[in-house]
Structure formats: structure tokens, C-alpha cells
Design an enzyme around this catalytic site. Structure first.
Site, PDB file in Angstrom:
ATOM      1  N   LYS A 178       0.848  -1.198   0.000  1.00 41.83           N
ATOM      2  CA  LYS A 178       0.000   0.000   0.000  1.00 41.83           C
ATOM      3  C   LYS A 178       0.882   1.245   0.000  1.00 41.83           C
ATOM      4  O   LYS A 178       1.502   1.575   1.011  1.00 41.83           O
ATOM      5  CB  LYS A 178      -0.896   0.045   1.238  1.00 41.83           C
ATOM      6  CG  LYS A 178      -1.907   1.189   1.120  1.00 41.83           C
ATOM      7  CD  LYS A 178      -2.356   1.744   2.453  1.00 41.83           C
ATOM      8  CE  LYS A 178      -1.683   3.002   2.868  1.00 41.83           C
ATOM      9  NZ  LYS A 178      -1.850   4.174   1.995  1.00 41.83           N
ATOM     10  N   GLU A 253      10.016   1.525  10.224  1.00 38.10           N
ATOM     11  CA  GLU A 253      11.032   2.526   9.877  1.00 38.10           C
ATOM     12  C   GLU A 253      10.375   3.880  10.063  1.00 38.10           C
ATOM     13  O   GLU A 253       9.583   4.306   9.214  1.00 38.10           O
ATOM     14  CB  GLU A 253      11.470   2.361   8.409  1.00 38.10           C
ATOM     15  CG  GLU A 253      12.171   1.063   8.104  1.00 38.10           C
ATOM     16  CD  GLU A 253      13.577   0.981   8.675  1.00 38.10           C
ATOM     17  OE1 GLU A 253      14.112   2.014   9.121  1.00 38.10           O
ATOM     18  OE2 GLU A 253      14.129  -0.131   8.688  1.00 38.10           O
ATOM     19  N   CYS A 287      13.769  11.343   6.080  1.00 34.87           N
ATOM     20  CA  CYS A 287      13.757  10.857   7.466  1.00 34.87           C
ATOM     21  C   CYS A 287      15.088  11.116   8.154  1.00 34.87           C
ATOM     22  O   CYS A 287      15.140  11.399   9.338  1.00 34.87           O
ATOM     23  CB  CYS A 287      13.441   9.365   7.481  1.00 34.87           C
ATOM     24  SG  CYS A 287      14.576   8.395   6.478  1.00 34.87           S
ATOM     25  N   GLU A 388      10.292  16.349  14.624  1.00 28.63           N
ATOM     26  CA  GLU A 388      10.659  16.224  13.214  1.00 28.63           C
ATOM     27  C   GLU A 388       9.757  17.155  12.400  1.00 28.63           C
ATOM     28  O   GLU A 388       8.550  16.942  12.309  1.00 28.63           O
ATOM     29  CB  GLU A 388      10.443  14.772  12.766  1.00 28.63           C
ATOM     30  CG  GLU A 388      10.815  14.529  11.329  1.00 28.63           C
ATOM     31  CD  GLU A 388      10.386  13.151  10.824  1.00 28.63           C
ATOM     32  OE1 GLU A 388       9.223  12.762  11.060  1.00 28.63           O
ATOM     33  OE2 GLU A 388      11.206  12.498  10.174  1.00 28.63           O
TER      34      GLU A 388
HETATM   35  N1  LIG Z   1      13.023   5.524   8.734  1.00 30.56           N
HETATM   36  C1  LIG Z   1      12.949   5.610   7.420  1.00 30.56           C
HETATM   37  O1  LIG Z   1      13.689   4.961   6.699  1.00 30.56           O
HETATM   38  C2  LIG Z   1      11.936   6.539   6.775  1.00 30.56           C
HETATM   39  C3  LIG Z   1      11.978   6.714   5.389  1.00 30.56           C
HETATM   40  C4  LIG Z   1      11.068   7.583   4.795  1.00 30.56           C
HETATM   41  C5  LIG Z   1      10.139   8.262   5.573  1.00 30.56           C
HETATM   42  N2  LIG Z   1      10.124   8.076   6.910  1.00 30.56           N
HETATM   43  C6  LIG Z   1       9.183   8.845   7.739  1.00 30.56           C
HETATM   44  O2  LIG Z   1       7.917   8.963   7.098  1.00 30.56           O
HETATM   45  C7  LIG Z   1       7.245  10.132   7.541  1.00 30.56           C
HETATM   46  C8  LIG Z   1       6.680  10.895   6.362  1.00 30.56           C
HETATM   47  O3  LIG Z   1       5.837  10.089   5.629  1.00 30.56           O
HETATM   48  P1  LIG Z   1       4.236  10.168   5.704  1.00 30.56           P
HETATM   49  O4  LIG Z   1       3.808  11.548   6.038  1.00 30.56           O
HETATM   50  O5  LIG Z   1       3.720   9.519   4.479  1.00 30.56           O
HETATM   51  O6  LIG Z   1       3.945   9.239   6.962  1.00 30.56           O
HETATM   52  P2  LIG Z   1       2.548   8.710   7.484  1.00 30.56           P
HETATM   53  O7  LIG Z   1       2.834   7.950   8.723  1.00 30.56           O
HETATM   54  O8  LIG Z   1       1.537   9.782   7.532  1.00 30.56           O
HETATM   55  O9  LIG Z   1       2.060   7.719   6.320  1.00 30.56           O
HETATM   56  C9  LIG Z   1       2.850   6.644   5.892  1.00 30.56           C
HETATM   57  C10 LIG Z   1       1.951   5.571   5.318  1.00 30.56           C
HETATM   58  O10 LIG Z   1       1.117   5.078   6.346  1.00 30.56           O
HETATM   59  C11 LIG Z   1      -0.227   5.069   5.910  1.00 30.56           C
HETATM   60  N3  LIG Z   1      -1.110   5.192   7.081  1.00 30.56           N
HETATM   61  C12 LIG Z   1      -1.606   6.330   7.639  1.00 30.56           C
HETATM   62  N4  LIG Z   1      -2.393   6.008   8.701  1.00 30.56           N
HETATM   63  C13 LIG Z   1      -2.375   4.665   8.813  1.00 30.56           C
HETATM   64  C14 LIG Z   1      -2.978   3.741   9.719  1.00 30.56           C
HETATM   65  N5  LIG Z   1      -3.768   4.132  10.722  1.00 30.56           N
HETATM   66  N6  LIG Z   1      -2.733   2.427   9.557  1.00 30.56           N
HETATM   67  C15 LIG Z   1      -1.916   1.999   8.573  1.00 30.56           C
HETATM   68  N7  LIG Z   1      -1.333   2.819   7.666  1.00 30.56           N
HETATM   69  C16 LIG Z   1      -1.553   4.144   7.791  1.00 30.56           C
HETATM   70  C17 LIG Z   1      -0.296   6.223   4.936  1.00 30.56           C
HETATM   71  O11 LIG Z   1      -1.419   6.111   4.100  1.00 30.56           O
HETATM   72  C18 LIG Z   1       1.023   6.056   4.211  1.00 30.56           C
HETATM   73  O12 LIG Z   1       0.925   5.064   3.225  1.00 30.56           O
HETATM   74  C19 LIG Z   1       8.301  10.935   8.275  1.00 30.56           C
HETATM   75  O13 LIG Z   1       8.093  10.837   9.648  1.00 30.56           O
HETATM   76  C20 LIG Z   1       9.616  10.268   7.863  1.00 30.56           C
HETATM   77  O14 LIG Z   1      10.661  10.420   8.784  1.00 30.56           O
HETATM   78  C21 LIG Z   1      10.994   7.236   7.536  1.00 30.56           C
HETATM   79  C1  LIG Z   2      15.836   6.307   3.970  1.00 30.58           C
HETATM   80  N1  LIG Z   2      15.978   7.436   3.030  1.00 30.58           N
HETATM   81  C2  LIG Z   2      17.134   8.226   3.431  1.00 30.58           C
HETATM   82  C3  LIG Z   2      16.204   6.907   1.695  1.00 30.58           C
HETATM   83  C4  LIG Z   2      14.777   8.208   2.939  1.00 30.58           C
HETATM   84  C5  LIG Z   2      14.297   8.773   4.163  1.00 30.58           C
HETATM   85  O1  LIG Z   2      13.352   9.537   4.143  1.00 30.58           O
END
Ligand SMILES: NC(=O)c1ccc[n+]([C@@H]2O[C@H](COP(=O)([O-])OP(=O)(O)OC[C@H]3O[C@@H](n4cnc5c(N)ncnc54)[C@H](O)[C@@H]3O)[C@@H](O)[C@H]2O)c1
Ligand SMILES: C[N+](C)(C)CC=O
Length: 492
Positions: A178, A253, A287, A388
Site C-alpha cells: 500500500k 522505519e 527521514c 521532526e
Molecule cells: N526511517 C525511514 O527509513 C523513513 C523513510 C522515509 C520516511 N520516513 C518517515 O515517514 C514520515 C513521512 O511520511 P508520511 O507523512 O507519508 O507518513 P505517514 O505515517 O503519515 O504515512 C505513511 C503511510 O502510512 C499510511 N497510514 C496512515 N495512517 C495509517 C494507519 N492508521 N494504519 C496503517 N497505515 C496508515 C499512509 O497512508 C502512508 O501510506 C516521516 O516521519 C519520515 O521520517 C521514515
Molecule cells: C531512507 N531514506 C534516506 C532513503 C529516505 C528517508 O526519508
């Protein structure tokens, strides 16, 4: 570029609309133009995909297909990504606003991830271990976990998907992916490539839709054995709770608030350059962005001045213009969040050295742009230092002693990544050893590659993606003991 994309979900080997026939409009964050209309799946679509994946795992051939053959198919996906790189990069930039040069780099990385897992698919064959029992064989084997739910964010849509798809397929699992509801385009394209590569029907399924419907169903459904999630900490906690329904295996993650420690003896120009790159790449929507600069007091003013001078010259614009260095934020909602975050910094007493608002350039008014921003006079208790922001915002703190720098760097609920810039390698190693993060870079920032594990300490997550550990997330380990000369015990 003319792209012929299916704009459907992929369930049990068929390209389908949403059960409800609902759709979602996908917009370009640079100008808010409609770029696609895609199905908006819900719980019913998700259940259909889970049933297909369950059937393919329980009764299909994929889990027992020799790992070498699965490797061949995963390698084909890598080759198709390389073949269609321009199309994929175009779709990623259209969807996210990031520069097309950056998207091309992402596509190279993504193909590299599929190649890496194709290569090691057949190198996880288990082992014979010493048994304390005479005349016996004791072996350890690795088996696929089962049906995997995979949920990705919008900032690196296909890159984060590749870290999940490639190891899951290589190890014989079946899956339901998803994507973030606002950036589904490259996911659709890669599922076309998965089909073309010959992954059997039902093994890999794509459901489009919101987190509250599709994501929640995937996380709680008892026919799903593992959930792998990349996204924000708040969502991660919800998923953790939902996954307790059947004690799913869980990989999270999550976010980061990543410190970058600059010592006075660092190569000054290198540290300035990498500090900027570490934050403002993809407008800070990373992230592992090094948004928390911790600078030695003796060079603080000079360092900040150098940053500000460079930031003032940044070229904001369309990701498709060659001279653009920074694109827009992903959405109006996210832009509003970043504005609020910056307001909190001002209210809490941080000094705005540059930026802090939307740009006034008439050409940027239809996009979700925010100026690159630097806050000085920051302290650890401030919201902008602890939370963040996920935007183009740096906070700068000062230190005088090495221990103080490490203490500041660790003063966070997060533990995703961090950096140290110094020419004193012993000092760098001492700091790296004490920094509580999944990745520490020395004289570098934001580098990742398929061979090295990625993941967070503390609330930045659970488990690891990439590297050999990335494959372990998708396998169960079984011990098989065989007595070659069994005897009666005669206890009862
Ligand atoms: N650690 C890593 O490698 C990494 C990499 C990329 C992004 N991120 C993190 O992602 C965040 C930004 O992304 P975002 O705004 O899309 O995050 P988000 O948590 O809002 O959404 C991520 C995903 O989760 C889904 N989602 C939302 N509510 C849900 C629920 N209740 N149950 C299951 N799925 C649900 C969303 O539809 C989306 O597909 C930042 O905090 C960033 O640091 C982390
Ligand atoms: C994990 N990375 C660095 C590729 C994307 C983070 O948002």
C-alpha cells in the site's frame, strides 16, 4: 513525456478498479495540476488482496520455488527498472516535486536494491549445527514468513517500496503493498514490471487507498503474518497496536531528528557543503535529514554565516528545470504543518537567520514552496529541536566540549541517524561509538546503499531494512532435529 500507465490496482494478477468505484485525484505539488486519477481502494479491496496473497502462499508454488529461480525473476525486475528509468524518474518527480536528477539517482538505487537481493536470494540456505546428541542431525533453515503487508510514505515512494518488495520476493513471501495515497504512480509502474518479470498471480498485490482504510485493514487482518511500515511515528504506534491482533511480525522505519556535529577542526568547506546537502535535499523531506546542527562554539558564527550566504542563492523551482536545486513540499497540508512548526520556533525564542516563510516569487505561487530556513540560538527544549519538522529547516546549537556535543546529539526520542565532521579520526570514532543511532556518518551525511543495514534506535523504529538483516526480516528460522538412532525413554 508520454507515459502509458494502467492507473489501476493489481490484485491476484488482474488490473482492477476499486470495488466501490471511488477514485482519487493525484496532483502535481509544483502547480497543483491534476496528473492522474486512480482507484481509491478500501477494506474490501484490501481483503480481496489479502485472500489472494494467502492462497498464493498456502497453496501456490512461490514459497517453494528454488531461491535461484526467484533470484532470476528479481534480477529481471532490476533490469526492467534500468530499462524504464527515465519514465520512472519522470513519474516520481511529477508525483513528489523532487528534481528529476534526484529521481534518476533514486531509480539507480532502486535497481541496485533489486540486484542486491537477487544476488543473495540463494545464499541464505541455512546450516548444520553441532548436536549434543549422538547419531543425530541438527539443522537450521530459513523459510518465508508468509503474507506480508507493506506500507510506504510519500517522500521516497518507490525507493522505500524497493527496500520491502525485493527482500520479500527474494525469500518467497507473498505480499500486499500500500503506497501513500498521494504518491502511487511509480508503485503502479513497478507492479507492471513485476508482472512482466513473471511473478505469479497473487504473489504481489497492490492496493491503493488511505491509511485509515487500506493501511488499518492490512495492520489488523489476522491473515497477514508480517507488517512492514515506513512512515511517521504516530502512525507507527497505531500500526504496532493493530498488529497485536495476531502478534504479527513487525518492522517499523519511523522518523528522525538527526544531529550533525561539526567540530572546529573539520574541513570547513566540506562541512558547510554537506550540512546544506544533508538538510535541504528534497526540501528537507527526508527521514535522515540532518536538521539539527550542533556546532563547536569557536566556529559557530563563521559557520552560520557561510550557511546563510549559500542558502540565499538556492534556486527553487520545478523539478524538471535543470537549474532547480529545491522543489516544493508535497502538499498544502504539509506546507501548513511546516509553517506552524517555524512559528513555534519563533515563539520559543529561536533566532531566524534566513527564510521562515513562503517565497514571494510569482512563478512559485501555485506550488507548495517554503524558503530554506535556518534558526540559531536554539536549545534542546525547543519544539523545533525535538520534533521532526520534515521541511527545509535547520536548527543550530552550540557546544564547547566533545562530551557535551554527544549529550546534545543523544537528547532525543529519535535515533535514526547522525553525523560527525572532524579531521580527528579518534575523536570521530569515540563520538560514533556513543551516538545512539542506527547510522552514524563520519565526514559524510545521508549516504545509504543496499549492502548496509538501515533502521533506527529508540523511537525511530524496530528492525532493519537493506543488507543481510533486511532479508532476515522476511524469514522465519526453523530448527529441524533428526534422531538417526531413536530410543524409547521409558519415563512413563
Ligand atoms: N526511517 C525511514 O527509513 C523513513 C523513510 C522515509 C520516511 N520516513 C518517515 O515517514 C514520515 C513521512 O511520511 P508520511 O507523512 O507519508 O507518513 P505517514 O505515517 O503519515 O504515512 C505513511 C503511510 O502510512 C499510511 N497510514 C496512515 N495512517 C495509517 C494507519 N492508521 N494504519 C496503517 N497505515 C496508515 C499512509 O497512508 C502512508 O501510506 C516521516 O516521519 C519520515 O521520517 C521514515
Ligand atoms: C531512507 N531514506 C534516506 C532513503 C529516505 C528517508 O526519508
Amino acid at each position: 513525456m508520454n507515459v502509458n500507465l494502467k492507473l489501476k490496482q493489481y490484485i491476484n494478477g488482474e488490473w482492477v478498479d476499486a470495488n466501490s468505484e471511488e477514485t482519487r485525484t493525484i496532483i502535481n505539488p509544483f502547480n497543483q495540476e491534476t496528473i492522474a486519477i486512480v482507484p481509491e481502494g478500501d477494506e474490501t479491496d484490501t481483503k480481496a488482496a489479502i485472500a489472494a496473497a494467502r492462497e498464493a502462499f498456502d497453496h501456490g508454488e512461490w514459497p517453494t520455488t528454488p531461491a535461484t529461480e526467484r533470484g532470476v525473476i528479481v534480477r529481471k525486475i532490476a533490469e526492467f527498472i534500468e530499462r524504464d528509468k527515465e519514465e520512472l524518474a519522470y513519474l516520481e518527480s511529477l508525483d513528489t516535486g523532487k528534481t528529476v536528477e534526484e529521481s534518476r539517482g533514486d531509480m539507480d538505487d532502486i535497481a541496485g536494491v533489486f540486484r542486491y537481493y537477487a544476488e543473495i536470494a540463494d545464499k541464505n540456505g541455512g546450516e548444520i549445527i553441532d548436536s549434543p546428541v549422538p547419531n543425530s542431525i541438527s539443522k537450521v533453515v530459513h523459510e518465508p514468513v508468509g503474507v506480508c503487508g507493506q506500507i510506504t510514505p510519500w517522500n521516497y515512494p518507490l525507493l522505500q517500496a524497493s527496500w520491502k518488495l525485493a527482500p520479500a520476493l527474494a525469500t518467497g513471501n507473498t505480499l500486499i503493498m500500500k503506497p501513500s495515497e498521494i504518491t502511487p504512480l511509480t508503485h503502479i509502474k513497478v507492479f507492471e514490471l513485476i508482472e512482466e518479470a513473471g511473478v505469479p498471480a497473487g504473489v504481489a498485490n497492490l492496493v491503493l487507498g488511505s491509511g485509515a482504510t487500506v493501511g488499518a485493514e492490512l495492520s489488523s487482518n489476522e491473515d497477514v503474518d508480517l507488517i512492514s511500515f515506513t512512515g511517521g511515528i504516530v502512525t507507527g504506534k497505531k500500526i504496532m497496536q493493530a498488529a497485536s491482533s495476531n502478534v504479527k511480525k513487525l518492522a517499523l522505519e519511523l522518523g528522525g531528528k538527526n544531529p550533525n556535529v561539526i567540530f572546529a577542526d573539520a574541513d570547513f568547506d566540506l562541512a558547510v557543503d554537506q550540512a546544506l546537502n544533508g538538510v535541504f535535499f528534497h526540501a528537507g523531506q527526508i527521514c535522515s535529514a540532518g536538521t539539527r546542527l550542533i556546532v563547536e562554539e569557536s566556529i559557530h558564527d563563521e559557520f552560520v554565516n557561510a550557511l546563510v550566504e549559500r542558502v540565499k542563492k538556492f534556486k527553487l523551482g520545478s523539478g524538471f528545470d535543470e537549474d532547480t536545486q529545491m522543489g516544493p513540499l508535497i502538499s498544502a497540508e504539509h506546507l501548513a504543518k511546516v509553517e506552524k512548526y517555524v512559528e513555534a520556533g519563533v515563539e520559543e525564542g529561536a533566532t531566524l537567520a534566513v527564510g521562515g516563510k513562503r517565497p514571494e516569487d510569482p512563478e512559485l505561487q501555485n506550488g507548495f514552496f517554503f524558503l530554506p530556513t535556518i534558526f540559531t540560538d536554539c536549545t534542546t527544549d525547543m519544539t523545533v529541536v525535538q520534533e521532526e519538522g520534515f521541511g527545509p529547516v535547520i536548527t543550530v546549537e552550540k557546544f564547547t566540549k566533545e562530551e557535551e556535543a554527544v549529550k546534545l546529539a543523544n537528547d532525543s526520542i529519535y535515533g535514526l541517524a547522525g553525523g560527525v565532521f572532524t579531521n580527528d579520526i579518534a575523536k570521530a570514532e569515540r563520538c560514533a561509538a556513543k551516538m545512539r543511532m542506527g547510522t552514524v556518518w563520519i565526514n559524510e551525511f545521508n549516504l545509504y546503499f543496499p549492502h548496509a543495514p538501515w533502521g533506527g534506535y529508540k523511537q525511530s523504529g524496530i528492525g532493519r531494512e537493506l543488507g543481510k538483516l533486511g532479508i532476515e526480516e522476511y524469514t522465519e528460522t526453523k530448527h529441524i532435529f533428526q534422531n538417526l538412532k531413536p530410543e524409547q525413554i521409558n519415563w512413563f
